[in-house]
Design a protein around this motif. Sequence first.
Motif, mmCIF file in Angstrom:
data_model
loop_
_atom_site.group_PDB
_atom_site.id
_atom_site.type_symbol
_atom_site.label_atom_id
_atom_site.label_comp_id
_atom_site.label_asym_id
_atom_site.label_seq_id
_atom_site.Cartn_x
_atom_site.Cartn_y
_atom_site.Cartn_z
ATOM 1 N N ALA A 18 -28.573 76.723 60.575
ATOM 2 C CA ALA A 18 -28.200 75.383 59.804
ATOM 3 C C ALA A 18 -29.006 74.449 60.322
ATOM 4 O O ALA A 18 -29.146 73.218 59.424
ATOM 5 N N LEU A 39 -28.447 70.293 50.602
ATOM 6 C CA LEU A 39 -27.599 70.674 51.683
ATOM 7 C C LEU A 39 -26.756 69.491 51.889
ATOM 8 O O LEU A 39 -27.510 68.296 51.772
ATOM 9 N N GLN A 41 -24.610 67.955 55.583
ATOM 10 C CA GLN A 41 -24.076 68.295 56.984
ATOM 11 C C GLN A 41 -22.594 68.220 56.954
ATOM 12 O O GLN A 41 -22.017 67.389 56.504
ATOM 13 N N LYS A 47 -23.463 73.238 57.920
ATOM 14 C CA LYS A 47 -24.181 72.937 56.595
ATOM 15 C C LYS A 47 -23.561 73.645 55.394
ATOM 16 O O LYS A 47 -23.363 74.708 55.421
ATOM 17 N N THR A 58 -21.434 77.965 52.815
ATOM 18 C CA THR A 58 -21.300 77.086 54.006
ATOM 19 C C THR A 58 -21.694 77.940 55.273
ATOM 20 O O THR A 58 -21.246 79.227 55.184
#
Length: 74
Positions: A18, A39, A41, A47, A58
């Motif tokens: 991630a 992407l 956060q 992510k 995810t």
Amino acid sequence: MSAWAPGGALVASIDVTAATVQRGDVIQVGGHAARVRDLFQLPQGAKQLVFESGELLTIHARSRLVAVRSRRRR
């Protein structure tokens, strides 16, 4: 593993997490290659990846995936 792709780009298979995944990475999910378009956060280091196909994935902060990343020729 590295190889030359059409157009002179060097491509390499790399492990991504991630923290290291980038737009443009190609990740194989369920036997299908998908390019990361965007992407986001999420809490606790996770992510959410948005693929060019519109599908979402995810990943947890400690997930490891194999991606193909192209590097420009210098």
